[in-house]
Design a protein around this motif. Sequence first.
Motif, PDB file in Angstrom:
ATOM      1  N   GLU A 202      -0.246  49.692   7.255  1.00 33.82           N
ATOM      2  CA  GLU A 202       0.829  49.312   8.092  1.00 33.82           C
ATOM      3  C   GLU A 202       2.184  49.171   7.296  1.00 33.82           C
ATOM      4  OE1 GLU A 202      -0.559  45.852  10.007  1.00 33.82           O
ATOM      5  OE2 GLU A 202      -1.762  46.674  11.491  1.00 33.82           O
ATOM      6  N   GLY A 203       2.424  50.138   6.577  1.00 33.42           N
ATOM      7  CA  GLY A 203       3.573  50.090   5.746  1.00 33.42           C
ATOM      8  C   GLY A 203       3.879  49.425   4.699  1.00 33.42           C
ATOM      9  N   LYS A 204       2.644  48.992   4.312  1.00 34.12           N
ATOM     10  CA  LYS A 204       2.689  47.773   3.033  1.00 34.12           C
ATOM     11  C   LYS A 204       1.902  48.476   2.022  1.00 34.12           C
ATOM     12  CE  LYS A 204       3.725  43.217   5.237  1.00 34.12           C
ATOM     13  NZ  LYS A 204       3.739  43.648   6.349  1.00 34.12           N
ATOM     14  N   LEU A 205       2.594  48.450   0.855  1.00 32.98           N
ATOM     15  CA  LEU A 205       1.642  48.862  -0.521  1.00 32.98           C
ATOM     16  C   LEU A 205       0.627  47.658  -0.914  1.00 32.98           C
ATOM     17  CD1 LEU A 205       0.729  51.367  -2.150  1.00 32.98           C
ATOM     18  CD2 LEU A 205       2.468  50.788  -3.548  1.00 32.98           C
ATOM     19  N   LEU A 206      -0.446  47.426  -0.439  1.00 29.37           N
ATOM     20  CA  LEU A 206      -1.238  46.325  -0.666  1.00 29.37           C
ATOM     21  C   LEU A 206      -1.563  46.395  -2.244  1.00 29.37           C
ATOM     22  CD1 LEU A 206      -3.971  46.677   1.935  1.00 29.37           C
ATOM     23  CD2 LEU A 206      -1.789  45.261   2.050  1.00 29.37           C
ATOM     24  N   THR A 207      -2.119  47.217  -2.852  1.00 33.82           N
ATOM     25  CA  THR A 207      -2.306  47.490  -4.293  1.00 33.82           C
ATOM     26  C   THR A 207      -2.349  48.601  -4.878  1.00 33.82           C
ATOM     27  OG1 THR A 207      -4.248  46.973  -5.943  1.00 33.82           O
ATOM     28  CG2 THR A 207      -4.809  47.577  -3.220  1.00 33.82           C
ATOM     29  N   SER A 208      -1.909  48.785  -6.126  1.00 33.60           N
ATOM     30  CA  SER A 208      -1.904  50.104  -6.740  1.00 33.60           C
ATOM     31  C   SER A 208      -2.343  49.895  -8.048  1.00 33.60           C
ATOM     32  CB  SER A 208      -0.589  50.750  -6.590  1.00 33.60           C
ATOM     33  OG  SER A 208       0.495  50.219  -7.219  1.00 33.60           O
ATOM     34  N   GLY A 209      -2.760  50.902  -8.757  1.00 35.18           N
ATOM     35  CA  GLY A 209      -3.218  50.682 -10.203  1.00 35.18           C
ATOM     36  C   GLY A 209      -4.079  51.663 -10.542  1.00 35.18           C
ATOM     37  N   ASP A 210      -4.686  51.751 -11.839  1.00 38.48           N
ATOM     38  CA  ASP A 210      -5.719  52.647 -12.282  1.00 38.48           C
ATOM     39  C   ASP A 210      -6.784  52.635 -11.634  1.00 38.48           C
ATOM     40  OD1 ASP A 210      -4.690  52.452 -15.862  1.00 38.48           O
ATOM     41  OD2 ASP A 210      -4.084  53.605 -14.500  1.00 38.48           O
ATOM     42  N   MET A 211      -7.538  53.634 -11.355  1.00 35.56           N
ATOM     43  CA  MET A 211      -8.826  53.732 -10.627  1.00 35.56           C
ATOM     44  C   MET A 211      -9.738  52.629 -11.183  1.00 35.56           C
ATOM     45  SD  MET A 211     -10.102  55.388  -8.450  1.00 35.56           S
ATOM     46  CE  MET A 211      -9.464  57.124  -8.304  1.00 35.56           C
ATOM     47  N   ASP A 212      -9.796  52.545 -12.395  1.00 36.79           N
ATOM     48  CA  ASP A 212     -10.877  51.427 -12.949  1.00 36.79           C
ATOM     49  C   ASP A 212     -10.451  50.050 -12.513  1.00 36.79           C
ATOM     50  OD1 ASP A 212     -11.191  53.110 -16.407  1.00 36.79           O
ATOM     51  OD2 ASP A 212     -12.333  53.375 -14.487  1.00 36.79           O
ATOM     52  N   HIS A 213      -9.412  49.869 -12.721  1.00 40.46           N
ATOM     53  CA  HIS A 213      -8.735  48.598 -12.575  1.00 40.46           C
ATOM     54  C   HIS A 213      -8.848  48.283 -11.032  1.00 40.46           C
ATOM     55  CE1 HIS A 213      -5.922  45.071 -12.111  1.00 40.46           C
ATOM     56  NE2 HIS A 213      -5.481  45.693 -11.360  1.00 40.46           N
ATOM     57  N   ILE A 214      -8.715  49.381 -10.043  1.00 40.92           N
ATOM     58  CA  ILE A 214      -8.962  48.844  -8.590  1.00 40.92           C
ATOM     59  C   ILE A 214     -10.339  48.716  -8.179  1.00 40.92           C
ATOM     60  CG2 ILE A 214      -8.692  49.988  -6.302  1.00 40.92           C
ATOM     61  CD1 ILE A 214      -5.995  49.215  -7.455  1.00 40.92           C
ATOM     62  N   LEU A 215     -11.235  49.516  -8.810  1.00 38.66           N
ATOM     63  CA  LEU A 215     -12.639  49.717  -8.845  1.00 38.66           C
ATOM     64  C   LEU A 215     -13.249  48.189  -9.124  1.00 38.66           C
ATOM     65  CD1 LEU A 215     -13.800  53.235  -9.406  1.00 38.66           C
ATOM     66  CD2 LEU A 215     -13.758  51.954  -7.157  1.00 38.66           C
ATOM     67  N   SER A 216     -12.492  47.853 -10.253  1.00 39.64           N
ATOM     68  CA  SER A 216     -13.156  46.410 -10.888  1.00 39.64           C
ATOM     69  C   SER A 216     -12.905  45.085 -10.172  1.00 39.64           C
ATOM     70  CB  SER A 216     -12.682  46.535 -12.400  1.00 39.64           C
ATOM     71  OG  SER A 216     -11.400  46.421 -12.539  1.00 39.64           O
ATOM     72  N   ARG A 217     -12.011  45.588  -9.256  1.00 43.21           N
ATOM     73  CA  ARG A 217     -11.502  44.179  -8.507  1.00 43.21           C
ATOM     74  C   ARG A 217     -12.754  43.281  -7.757  1.00 43.21           C
ATOM     75  NH1 ARG A 217      -6.170  43.837  -7.103  1.00 43.21           N
ATOM     76  NH2 ARG A 217      -6.474  43.681  -5.249  1.00 43.21           N
ATOM     77  N   PHE A 218     -13.699  44.484  -7.337  1.00 47.70           N
ATOM     78  CA  PHE A 218     -14.754  43.836  -6.745  1.00 47.70           C
ATOM     79  C   PHE A 218     -15.960  44.094  -7.442  1.00 47.70           C
ATOM     80  CE2 PHE A 218     -12.870  42.756  -2.610  1.00 47.70           C
ATOM     81  CZ  PHE A 218     -11.782  43.378  -2.401  1.00 47.70           C
ATOM     82  N   CYS A 219     -17.136  43.244  -7.323  1.00 46.17           N
ATOM     83  CA  CYS A 219     -18.214  43.714  -7.888  1.00 46.17           C
ATOM     84  C   CYS A 219     -19.432  43.461  -7.011  1.00 46.17           C
ATOM     85  CB  CYS A 219     -18.683  43.005  -9.051  1.00 46.17           C
ATOM     86  SG  CYS A 219     -19.001  41.351  -9.178  1.00 46.17           S
ATOM     87  N   LYS A 220     -20.503  44.120  -6.797  1.00 50.33           N
ATOM     88  CA  LYS A 220     -21.624  43.607  -5.894  1.00 50.33           C
ATOM     89  C   LYS A 220     -22.897  43.701  -6.756  1.00 50.33           C
ATOM     90  CE  LYS A 220     -23.476  45.774  -1.733  1.00 50.33           C
ATOM     91  NZ  LYS A 220     -23.405  47.025  -0.937  1.00 50.33           N
ATOM     92  N   VAL A 221     -23.619  42.414  -6.679  1.00 53.47           N
ATOM     93  CA  VAL A 221     -24.848  42.105  -7.670  1.00 53.47           C
ATOM     94  C   VAL A 221     -26.026  41.833  -6.758  1.00 53.47           C
ATOM     95  CG1 VAL A 221     -23.639  41.453  -9.660  1.00 53.47           C
ATOM     96  CG2 VAL A 221     -24.149  39.788  -7.697  1.00 53.47           C
ATOM     97  N   GLN A 222     -27.309  42.133  -7.078  1.00 49.03           N
ATOM     98  CA  GLN A 222     -28.285  41.739  -6.644  1.00 49.03           C
ATOM     99  C   GLN A 222     -29.129  40.850  -7.545  1.00 49.03           C
ATOM    100  OE1 GLN A 222     -30.313  45.542  -6.018  1.00 49.03           O
ATOM    101  NE2 GLN A 222     -30.237  45.320  -3.837  1.00 49.03           N
ATOM    102  N   VAL A 223     -29.347  39.568  -6.943  1.00 42.80           N
ATOM    103  CA  VAL A 223     -29.915  38.454  -7.842  1.00 42.80           C
ATOM    104  C   VAL A 223     -31.144  37.825  -7.124  1.00 42.80           C
ATOM    105  CG1 VAL A 223     -28.117  36.879  -7.245  1.00 42.80           C
ATOM    106  CG2 VAL A 223     -29.071  36.571  -9.361  1.00 42.80           C
TER     107      VAL A 223
END
Lengths: 294, 717, 121
Positions: A202-223
């Motif tokens: 919607e016209g706003k740049l929410l986030t930008s950066g290196d691919m790694d950085h973006i991907l590492s903002r979340f993580c999914k774990v099974q425990v």
Amino acid sequence: MIKAESITKCFGRKVALDRVSLTLDDGHIFGLVGTNGAGKSTFLRVLTGILKADSGNAFLNGQGVYENPSAKQQICYVSDEPAFVTGATLSDMDHFQAAYYAAHDSARLRELCEFFSLPMNERISSFSKGTQKRAQIVLALSRHPRLLLCDETFDGLDPVMRESFKRVLGEVMLDEQMTTILAGHSLQEMENICDSVGFLHEGKLLTSGDMDHILSRFCKVQVVLENGEPNALLNGLTVISDRRQGRLSILTVRADEAEVQERLKAASPQYLEAIPLSLEEVFILEMEEQGYAK
Amino acid sequence: MQNKKRSVFYMARRHAVLALVMFAAAFFMVPFHALTVFDTVRGAIRAADADSAANPYWTRNITAMVSNIVEAGFNQEILTFGFAGLGFFSAVILFKHLFSRKQALMIASLPLRRQTDFLERVAVYFLTGLLPAALGLLLYPLIALAGGLAPYMTGKIAVQILMLLMIHLYGFTLGAFCASITGQVWACAAGALFLGGGFEFAANCWQRVAWHYLYTMPVEVVMPIIRRWSPAFSLYKALRQPELFSPLAGIVCTAVFVVLAYLAYTRRAAEGAEHPIAIKALEMPLSVIVSLFAGSITGYIFMTFFGKEAALLIAAAGGAVVGWIMVQLAFTLDFRQAFRRLPAGFACGVLLLICVFGFRFDIFGYERYAPDPQKLTAVTVQSGNVMGGNENYTLKQPDTKAAACTLAGMLRDAATGRRVYHDPVYPEMNLTFTSGHGEVRRAYAGGASSAEMHGMTAWQAAVNTLLNSDEYRQGRIQTGCLDEYLAALDTDAAGNIYIYGWEQIYGSGGNGWESYKTASGRQNDAFNYRNTDQIRKVIESLKAAIQRRTLSSLQQDPVFVIHISGRINNVYKDSSFAVYPDDYELLRALGGEELIEMAGLLSGGFAEVTDCAVYRVSFDASVTDLIEGKICSPQKWMRASTKDEAKEWIRASIKTNDADIYYYPAVGNEEIWIFDLNDQSEQIPGNLDPDTDLVQLVMEQQELWYWPAKRFVSKAR
Amino acid sequence: MFFINSRDKTPIYEQLCRQAREQIALGVLKPGEPLPSVRSLSTELGINPNTIQRAYRMMEDEGLTVSIPGKGNFVTEDTDALQQDHRAKQCETVRRELAALKKLGGTKSDVLQLVDEVYGG
């Protein structure tokens, strides 16, 4: 270096871009991901100098782009709607580009046409959509641009063409230090090829950066924990989702994977495994957080 | 720079077809069409004998045909609209990317500054639009030369070719400007039509509204302004007669359009394509303009059609509002949006109503203006004359100025409450008052019937003052260029000045000019003087006659009219002068004693020498009715007993059609009926008893109603 | 020499690095062997040259390769140390798996049976 400084663009009452800022170094591939109508095309057009931003500026190596022929010589925009000179063949387009672009390379155009098997003397309007896209790419690359902006170009190509395109792109990037911005929805491809990525909504740049950085903002774990609640251990971190299947918890957390693992390991889990998230999943998570269609 | 040249030539190559079309169109409109004319001309040249060849008028005719593109090509309207249209078409072709979103965005991505892009397109226009048209036109003189018509070619050809190219350029700049501010072709075309002639059209509509309410407003208020200031009109006129009309307004307008087009093109947003108006800021002003225009046109149409004031008011306000809504609809393509800005549309309607009321209540006091002769430096009079043209003269003396102001007052009073335009029964008199600051106040128009005017002694007294003044006489001499003709005679060959005469009275056949021609053995209507001395003598006696005439001389029926034409400083001028029975010297100079005798015959003397019956017929209708040509029945009539009496009656009468001339005497409700007893026409019964009551006969047999030549009898003599 | 597994969710540069590590350890990549140029690898695999640059840098950081300016990237001469290192890591993995087996109830004799199977005799 490409720089967009707080670019705002409105069409009537609709705000297409809202203070979008971005800096890109040369020789990189940036992926611009966005929902439909997010403003990707508008942003690319402002960077190309086609549209004038209502406020803010776009710069190429320190020069403003709008109404700057020397800057525009080096930028090539591959539009999502193929637009050619009326009734032209590739040969006509060759003359057209030669007339306007100092860096146009007719020999290179012929070479690329052969490589992508495009007929030079047939009307482009008679080509299929995908073939037209190929023609666009070929014309773009024969100009040896410093900045290539591709608007949903990947999406229109078949897998074979996609591979060819990627190969050629790679070559050109090395030889000419070309910077590329790929805009589109095809996130799997982008994940593989882009150095950095940005999310436009919607016209706003929410986030930008290196691919790694973006991907590492979340993580999914099974425990699986013998005793205790995983949530308690993750106190202070944002847990996006928490699914249970019996004793197995599948948690999606907005945090660095290492941190999450460390906290959970402290409780000696019976089972702990991290599931890497793809760019597509990260994107959907970001959008869901923004409240965009579940 | 190298790059720019490349792109210009690339674009020019792309528009090669346009160049071909321009060349072909220019060729077909002018040189091709001229081929047939040249054929005729060459035929006429071959068939000419020594006599016609020596006749300067013949040469002038041929030259006029060869050296006037408007004569040899299609007519003036088609050439003007055609070339302007070609120019407009070029603009639409060269700026067509502005109408397609895809193309507009593509062009915007080119490494080209807007201003460079604009200038390049203009350059391409010159190469592929104007140049081919010029080449097509140049074929005209070439074809003429090839046909051996060199002796008949003048510089006017070059001037007219330039004018056509100027019109072409005007069309282009108009198109470029309209294309630059719009994003759809229909809007562009509508804009061009409006800018090309819309203001003139609307001004004419308001002129008519003004006439509806202001009775003293002259017939032509808007037209002279249009003639001078309208760019399109100035080009149109200058095409045919570049020596008389200046295309300056058109040239200035073209320059303005180029500048505006440049400004609009460089500021326009690329995403404006495919919207009716590409520059958002212009939407409001254009809506207002269209709304006002629509209201003006609708108001005028309804007023003309229904003739009622209510129709005008409703239509003007309604037209404005409807026009507003339609424009908003075109901009937004959304019904609800169109109505949201409605208050502004109503405001436009109200504005138009205010304008109408402004005329209705004469808020500027146009009709109440009473000129004060002491405060005026001059009064210019323009009024009808015997030949149906206008007399113009300027009054500066106190007594003549006062007389003019009296007339103005009487005109105004007589016109109150009367709606009169272009009715030949009501004389037209325009007075323009100049005050000490060089300020020109409005002109007055006549609006009362001649009968009323003729009956008023005050009117007659004032007219008498004017017509007996030196200023009037000098005015006639000046507008007739008599002194200039005399000066020209010293330098030019006699063949340059022509004097024509033609019959003026008593209709065709029988009496009149034809009989004089037969009697004198003249072949055509030209006096055809070869002799500079003769021409000089005629003009000098004419001058003397004008200076000697009084009101009573002017109140006679003229014998005939002479028409003087010639070239002064390479400009063609012509003027007409009535010749009255009293102008003996002039008649002598024109045709000797023989002509004086003929004049005497023509002005009533024929009653003495021919077989005719003359009756005085009186009607019970008013003079006004008679002048207006209402059908009335004769009440009493009597026949002239002697030929002398008949001659007197005829001499004391004037033609009905000329009764509207402002200086004609007061007339009564009697007519003179003259029956030519030797009339051989089929309807006329032959072998009549000489004592037959012919008036009775005419009343009984309707088909004989046209037999007698009728006259009004003048009362005050 | 290298390949990309599109289903593998680990980043491409990590995959390349891992493959280099394994191949050196297994002796598939000989000491001092030149690695394909960034260009040819990016053309062959159809990936971003930057990614390959990154992978090569990562390999260099780990000591797997050396880059000689103007000549390219080469497998390190010192592969013995690497192989040793790799062996140690693998032992660690085996120990962990044995511990897990023990937790599941596996016995020592089960393990020795396996050893016999693998090593023979």
